[in-house]
Design an enzyme around this catalytic site. Structure first.
Site, PDB file in Angstrom:
ATOM      1  N   LEU A  76       2.639   1.385  -8.167  1.00 23.46           N
ATOM      2  CA  LEU A  76       2.047   0.852  -6.943  1.00 23.46           C
ATOM      3  C   LEU A  76       2.470   1.742  -5.778  1.00 23.46           C
ATOM      4  O   LEU A  76       3.642   2.136  -5.691  1.00 23.46           O
ATOM      5  CB  LEU A  76       2.538  -0.574  -6.675  1.00 23.46           C
ATOM      6  CG  LEU A  76       1.713  -1.747  -7.187  1.00 23.46           C
ATOM      7  CD1 LEU A  76       2.416  -3.063  -6.870  1.00 23.46           C
ATOM      8  CD2 LEU A  76       0.315  -1.757  -6.583  1.00 23.46           C
ATOM      9  N   ASP A  77       1.544   2.062  -4.881  1.00 21.18           N
ATOM     10  CA  ASP A  77       1.884   2.861  -3.708  1.00 21.18           C
ATOM     11  C   ASP A  77       2.933   2.143  -2.863  1.00 21.18           C
ATOM     12  O   ASP A  77       3.009   0.903  -2.878  1.00 21.18           O
ATOM     13  CB  ASP A  77       0.646   3.104  -2.850  1.00 21.18           C
ATOM     14  CG  ASP A  77      -0.336   4.064  -3.521  1.00 21.18           C
ATOM     15  OD1 ASP A  77       0.096   4.806  -4.417  1.00 21.18           O
ATOM     16  OD2 ASP A  77      -1.522   4.053  -3.138  1.00 21.18           O
ATOM     17  N   PRO A  78       3.741   2.902  -2.106  1.00 19.45           N
ATOM     18  CA  PRO A  78       4.805   2.274  -1.300  1.00 19.45           C
ATOM     19  C   PRO A  78       4.316   1.159  -0.382  1.00 19.45           C
ATOM     20  O   PRO A  78       4.970   0.128  -0.255  1.00 19.45           O
ATOM     21  CB  PRO A  78       5.361   3.456  -0.497  1.00 19.45           C
ATOM     22  CG  PRO A  78       5.124   4.643  -1.364  1.00 19.45           C
ATOM     23  CD  PRO A  78       3.805   4.376  -2.041  1.00 19.45           C
ATOM     24  N   ALA A 112       1.751  -0.758  -0.783  1.00 15.06           N
ATOM     25  CA  ALA A 112       1.135  -1.863  -1.523  1.00 15.06           C
ATOM     26  C   ALA A 112       2.194  -2.866  -1.971  1.00 15.06           C
ATOM     27  O   ALA A 112       3.356  -2.533  -2.159  1.00 15.06           O
ATOM     28  CB  ALA A 112       0.373  -1.323  -2.725  1.00 15.06           C
TER      29      ALA A 112
END
Length: 296
Positions: free
Chosen positions: A44-46, A48
């Site tokens: 997961l992107d930071p 998100a």
């Protein structure tokens, strides 16, 4: 001499907070769980938040069966602004006048993205090109050609966004693993004759694991580790008797009929007491072989 593993084994479903990378969550969880044997399935992107699956102890070997699971997300499409990272964390790279775009216009544009489509991975992704991850190249200011990759958008709903914020719409997405929601948002913006970026992305499900299953990162501990069988509950399973368990423990190739399985597999194989013994997969003809045997 290798020390015996004494920590917990199983699955932890974390509600990842914003501002943490998936690797940060793993590193923090190692301390909270008292073991270095922790890994995650599905970055997961930071910025998100939401469902992040952690394999702990012997369950780290099961992560490969979790990574391909479909995902579900909710996020906000912001029309009129493109960014370097396709989300709100990046630098603005272009602006467009899109005040005329209605909810109906966005819904119509979104319909063309449902089904099997191709996406070009963003430069901020973990995809490797020439042996280097794209996000590492991006940090050096390098942009390279990327090949489009097939993904599937199973469902895509567009609704009005927060009150008082024109040009912002809520996206609810069900998709295959490997789908970039930031790319989807940007592509919808382009399809509408301008540009867009994504904000407030939240992963609501990975396969059968949903937000209701998740615990906050600060609550992670040995008591939050779900049994090994939880990491394979999306797989069809079979329970074997003592003789079958003995054969599975040494990794024997078995007739599918003797193992008691049907279909395409893979299959979770449980012992008489309900413990996970192995994951088997189809082999030559009518047989099955272990893709993984859980060490005792």
């Amino acid at each position: 001499m290798t020390r015996p593993h004494t920590g917990p084994d199983g699955l932890v479903v974390v509600d990842k907070p914003a501002g943490w990378t998936s690797h940060d969550v793993v590193a923090k969880s190692r301390g909270l769980l008292g073991t270095r044997k922790v890994g995650h399935a599905g970055t997961l992107d930071p910025d998100a938040t939401g469902v992040l699956l952690l394999g702990v102890g012997r369950a780290t070997k099961l992560l490969r069966f979790l990574s391909p699971l479909g995902k579900a997300y909710v996020g906000e499409l912001v029309l009129g602004t493109e960014t370097s990272t396709l989300d709100a964390a990046g630098e603005v790279t272009a602006t467009h006048h899109m005040d005329h775009v209605t909810l109906g216009d966005v819904q119509e544009a979104a319909r063309s993205f449902v089904g099997d489509i191709e996406q070009i991975p963003p430069m901020v992704s973990a995809v490797k090109v020439g042996g280097k991850r794209l996000h590492e190249l991006a940090r050096q200011g390098i942009e390279v050609e990327r090949e489009a990759r097939p993904v599937t958008i199973r469902a895509l709903d567009v609704d009005a966004g927060p009150a008082g914020e024109p040009g912002v719409f809520t996206l609810t997405v069900e998709c295959s693993s490997g789908t970039y929601i930031g790319t989807l948002a940007a592509d919808i913006g382009t399809a509408l004759g301008g540009g867009a970026h994504l904000r407030n992305l939240r992963r609501t499900a990975v396969g059968p694991y949903v937000l209701a299953d998740a615990v906050p990162l600060e609550s992670v501990g040995p008591d939050r580790v779900r049994p090994m069988t939880e990491a394979v509950r999306h797989l069809p399973s079979v329970v074997v008797d003592e003789a079958g368990a003995a054969a599975v423990a040494v990794g024997k190739v078995l007739e599918q009929a003797d193992l008691g399985v049907t279909g395409d597999g893979p299959w979770a194989v449980l012992g008489p007491g309900g413990d996970l013994l192995a994951v088997y997969e189809p082999f030559r003809g009518t047989t099955a072989k272990p893709s993984l045997v859980i060490p005792t």
